[in-house]
Motif scaffolding. Structure first.
Motif, PDB file in Angstrom:
ATOM      1  N   VAL A 122       0.833  -1.207   0.000  1.00 25.09           N
ATOM      2  CA  VAL A 122       0.000   0.000   0.000  1.00 25.09           C
ATOM      3  C   VAL A 122       0.861   1.248   0.000  1.00 25.09           C
ATOM      4  O   VAL A 122       0.554   2.245  -0.677  1.00 25.09           O
ATOM      5  CB  VAL A 122      -0.947  -0.012   1.214  1.00 25.09           C
ATOM      6  N   TRP A 123       1.962   1.215   0.752  1.00 22.94           N
ATOM      7  CA  TRP A 123       2.805   2.403   0.893  1.00 22.94           C
ATOM      8  C   TRP A 123       3.657   2.649  -0.349  1.00 22.94           C
ATOM      9  O   TRP A 123       4.201   3.740  -0.520  1.00 22.94           O
ATOM     10  CB  TRP A 123       3.683   2.264   2.131  1.00 22.94           C
ATOM     11  N   ARG A 124       3.738   1.651  -1.240  1.00 24.90           N
ATOM     12  CA  ARG A 124       4.390   1.860  -2.535  1.00 24.90           C
ATOM     13  C   ARG A 124       3.381   2.374  -3.563  1.00 24.90           C
ATOM     14  O   ARG A 124       3.749   2.890  -4.613  1.00 24.90           O
ATOM     15  CB  ARG A 124       5.030   0.562  -3.029  1.00 24.90           C
ATOM     16  N   GLN A 128      -4.540  -1.362  -3.416  1.00 22.10           N
ATOM     17  CA  GLN A 128      -5.408  -0.709  -2.440  1.00 22.10           C
ATOM     18  C   GLN A 128      -5.483  -1.491  -1.132  1.00 22.10           C
ATOM     19  O   GLN A 128      -6.066  -1.028  -0.160  1.00 22.10           O
ATOM     20  CB  GLN A 128      -6.803  -0.537  -3.042  1.00 22.10           C
ATOM     21  N   SER A 129      -4.898  -2.681  -1.114  1.00 17.30           N
ATOM     22  CA  SER A 129      -4.851  -3.495   0.109  1.00 17.30           C
ATOM     23  C   SER A 129      -3.651  -4.414   0.028  1.00 17.30           C
ATOM     24  O   SER A 129      -3.449  -5.079  -0.992  1.00 17.30           O
ATOM     25  CB  SER A 129      -6.139  -4.310   0.267  1.00 17.30           C
ATOM     26  N   GLY A 130      -2.868  -4.461   1.086  1.00 19.72           N
ATOM     27  CA  GLY A 130      -1.657  -5.267   1.054  1.00 19.72           C
ATOM     28  C   GLY A 130      -1.906  -6.759   1.103  1.00 19.72           C
ATOM     29  O   GLY A 130      -1.090  -7.550   0.647  1.00 19.72           O
ATOM     30  N   TRP A 131      -3.048  -7.150   1.670  1.00 23.64           N
ATOM     31  CA  TRP A 131      -3.346  -8.580   1.816  1.00 23.64           C
ATOM     32  C   TRP A 131      -4.851  -8.798   1.755  1.00 23.64           C
ATOM     33  O   TRP A 131      -5.646  -7.856   1.908  1.00 23.64           O
ATOM     34  CB  TRP A 131      -2.793  -9.112   3.132  1.00 23.64           C
ATOM     35  N   ASN A 132      -5.241 -10.046   1.552  1.00 22.87           N
ATOM     36  CA  ASN A 132      -6.651 -10.426   1.647  1.00 22.87           C
ATOM     37  C   ASN A 132      -6.995 -10.524   3.124  1.00 22.87           C
ATOM     38  O   ASN A 132      -6.440 -11.368   3.832  1.00 22.87           O
ATOM     39  CB  ASN A 132      -6.877 -11.769   0.951  1.00 22.87           C
ATOM     40  N   PRO A 133      -7.888  -9.673   3.635  1.00 26.36           N
ATOM     41  CA  PRO A 133      -8.198  -9.676   5.078  1.00 26.36           C
ATOM     42  C   PRO A 133      -8.593 -11.048   5.622  1.00 26.36           C
ATOM     43  O   PRO A 133      -8.285 -11.368   6.774  1.00 26.36           O
ATOM     44  CB  PRO A 133      -9.359  -8.683   5.185  1.00 26.36           C
ATOM     45  N   ASP A 135      -7.499 -13.927   4.694  1.00 27.56           N
ATOM     46  CA  ASP A 135      -6.389 -14.878   4.750  1.00 27.56           C
ATOM     47  C   ASP A 135      -5.716 -14.861   6.120  1.00 27.56           C
ATOM     48  O   ASP A 135      -5.211 -15.887   6.585  1.00 27.56           O
ATOM     49  CB  ASP A 135      -5.347 -14.556   3.672  1.00 27.56           C
ATOM     50  N   ILE A 136      -5.677 -13.686   6.751  1.00 21.76           N
ATOM     51  CA  ILE A 136      -4.985 -13.566   8.034  1.00 21.76           C
ATOM     52  C   ILE A 136      -5.899 -13.023   9.131  1.00 21.76           C
ATOM     53  O   ILE A 136      -5.449 -12.758  10.239  1.00 21.76           O
ATOM     54  CB  ILE A 136      -3.717 -12.697   7.914  1.00 21.76           C
ATOM     55  N   ASN A 137      -7.187 -12.859   8.819  1.00 26.21           N
ATOM     56  CA  ASN A 137      -8.151 -12.300   9.778  1.00 26.21           C
ATOM     57  C   ASN A 137      -7.691 -10.954  10.342  1.00 26.21           C
ATOM     58  O   ASN A 137      -7.698 -10.720  11.553  1.00 26.21           O
ATOM     59  CB  ASN A 137      -8.444 -13.296  10.902  1.00 26.21           C
ATOM     60  N   MET A 138      -7.320 -10.099   9.406  1.00 26.13           N
ATOM     61  CA  MET A 138      -6.946  -8.726   9.764  1.00 26.13           C
ATOM     62  C   MET A 138      -7.353  -7.819   8.614  1.00 26.13           C
ATOM     63  O   MET A 138      -6.955  -8.039   7.459  1.00 26.13           O
ATOM     64  CB  MET A 138      -5.449  -8.610  10.017  1.00 26.13           C
ATOM     65  N   ALA A 139      -8.172  -6.831   8.926  1.00 24.60           N
ATOM     66  CA  ALA A 139      -8.669  -5.924   7.898  1.00 24.60           C
ATOM     67  C   ALA A 139      -7.552  -5.046   7.347  1.00 24.60           C
ATOM     68  O   ALA A 139      -6.491  -4.882   7.969  1.00 24.60           O
ATOM     69  CB  ALA A 139      -9.779  -5.045   8.475  1.00 24.60           C
ATOM     70  N   THR A 140      -7.797  -4.483   6.180  1.00 20.98           N
ATOM     71  CA  THR A 140      -6.870  -3.513   5.617  1.00 20.98           C
ATOM     72  C   THR A 140      -6.699  -2.361   6.606  1.00 20.98           C
ATOM     73  O   THR A 140      -7.694  -1.846   7.131  1.00 20.98           O
ATOM     74  CB  THR A 140      -7.426  -2.957   4.299  1.00 20.98           C
ATOM     75  N   PRO A 141      -5.474  -1.957   6.918  1.00 23.22           N
ATOM     76  CA  PRO A 141      -5.268  -0.862   7.879  1.00 23.22           C
ATOM     77  C   PRO A 141      -6.075   0.385   7.517  1.00 23.22           C
ATOM     78  O   PRO A 141      -6.169   0.768   6.351  1.00 23.22           O
ATOM     79  CB  PRO A 141      -3.760  -0.608   7.789  1.00 23.22           C
TER      80      PRO A 141
END
Length: 374
Positions: A122-124, A128-133, A135-141
């Protein structure tokens, strides 16, 4: 003592309670009858693992900062100084718990299993999302300050309706507590006894505004007014953070409802790499907080136990360097996306308004050399 006897409750966590600390700045282990049982399984080897986590995430943070300075990232929000708050709480979670974070919880994302490159995509500006939420049970920051507390509460109500004992966790900073979203989230959570934990990392500054300007009393004292028990913990003490977090998780899983945790820590670096903290902070203040460093106190404790052999230190440092190198290689290799992909996944179904915008943007891009905006 049974763990049930030391669960967080309104009596033990009344406003004005002392800050929980289990490991001093000098590395001395303290005892607290309320929370010792929650980390009874954390012996020297387990603490060494937490120490490694903190060193690795600190190395990741330093590498990301360097990447931004070298033009490989557009921006980066450093976490330097907040490693214990993130690793201690992140390692307390179960895989089926769901995290809703702000933009600084890189350590929590690391604990959840986010890929190294995924931490920085995202910071590059390549996604719009670094990961599939899921997959790791964590929403996009979340960049919108405090909005994730509402998301966490809503998700927690869903957990409750499903009859699961999973827990939702919202991470946010001291500045977010002045936002209406946080207040609304706590009202809903308290009303419905939602299984959610509000984890406030009080790093002393909301960008350039010191916490004392917006909070005349400890932030943890606000939650009891909503009917939510709260605890103030030394956010630079990985053991205390883990113990408090485990206790709050147990309370939520057993139907006790929400808990508010104020982890008192310090943002040693800038708010983001676009910030210059020397304009609003006294250097003496920064040095004083460096004396409370979360990594050095664990290092002192492990050293006194004879756990930090040169072999172990070398192994941990090599891992940290290896992780940083892998992350750098992966992020530099990322390709810019097709400009028109910005319109993908905006709506679940085709939308005429969006199609019109896409057409206008496409014609605009064709005015440039190459015709694709590159």
């Amino acid at each position: 003592m049974r763990l049930d006897d030391v669960r967080l409750n309104d009596v033990r966590l009344a406003a004005g309670a002392d800050t929980v600390q289990l490991l001093t700045e000098n590395g001395d282990r303290l005892s607290d009858v309320r929370f010792d049982a929650w980390i009874s399984d954390i012996g020297p080897e387990q603490l060494l693992g937490l120490y490694e986590d903190m060193l690795v995430i600190r190395r990741i943070d330093a590498e990301a900062t360097a990447l931004q300075r070298q033009g490989e990232l557009g921006l980066w929000p450093p976490l330097l100084g907040q490693e214990a708050s993130q690793i201690g709480s992140g390692r307390a979670l179960r895989s089926d718990d769901f995290v809703f974070s702000s933009y600084r919880e890189h350590g929590v994302a690391y604990c959840r299993g986010a890929g190294l490159v995924d931490l920085l995509r995202v910071w590059r500006g390549t996604t719009q999302s670094g990961w599939n939420p899921y997959d790791i049970n964590m929403a996009t920051p979340q960049v919108i300050i405090g909005a994730q507390t509402l998301h966490a509460t809503g998700y927690a109500l869903g957990i409750q309706a499903d009859g699961s004992d999973a827990v939702a966790v919202a991470y946010f900073g001291d500045g977010a507590t002045s936002e209406g979203d946080v207040t609304e989230a706590m009202i809903f959570a308290a009303t419905y006894a939602a299984p959610v934990i509000f984890f406030c990392q009080n790093n002393q500054y909301a960008i350039s505004e010191p916490v004392g300007l917006q909070a005349q009393r400890p932030i943890a004292e606000r939650a009891p007014g909503f009917g939510i028990p709260s605890v103030r913990v030394d956010g630079n003490d990985v053991l205390a953070v883990m113990a408090v977090m485990r206790s709050a998780l147990d309370r939520a899983r057993s139907g006790g409802g929400p808990t508010f945790i104020e982890a008192v820590t310090y943002r040693v670096g800038p708010h983001t790499t676009a910030d210059d903290p020397s304009r609003y902070r006294d250097p003496a203040e920064v040095e004083a907080w460096r004396g409370k460093d979360p990594v050095s106190r664990v290092e002192a404790h492990l050293g006194a136990l004879g756990m930090l052999t040169q072999e172990r230190l070398t192994r941990i440092q090599e891992k940290a360097d290896r992780v940083a190198a892998e992350m750098r290689t992966g992020i530099v290799a990322l390709q810019d996306p097709d400009p028109l992909t910005v319109f993908d996944n905006v709506y679940a179904e085709p939308h005429t308004g969006l199609a019109r915008q896409r057409d206008h943007y496409s014609r605009y891009l064709r005015t440039f050399v190459g015709g694709d905006g590159r």
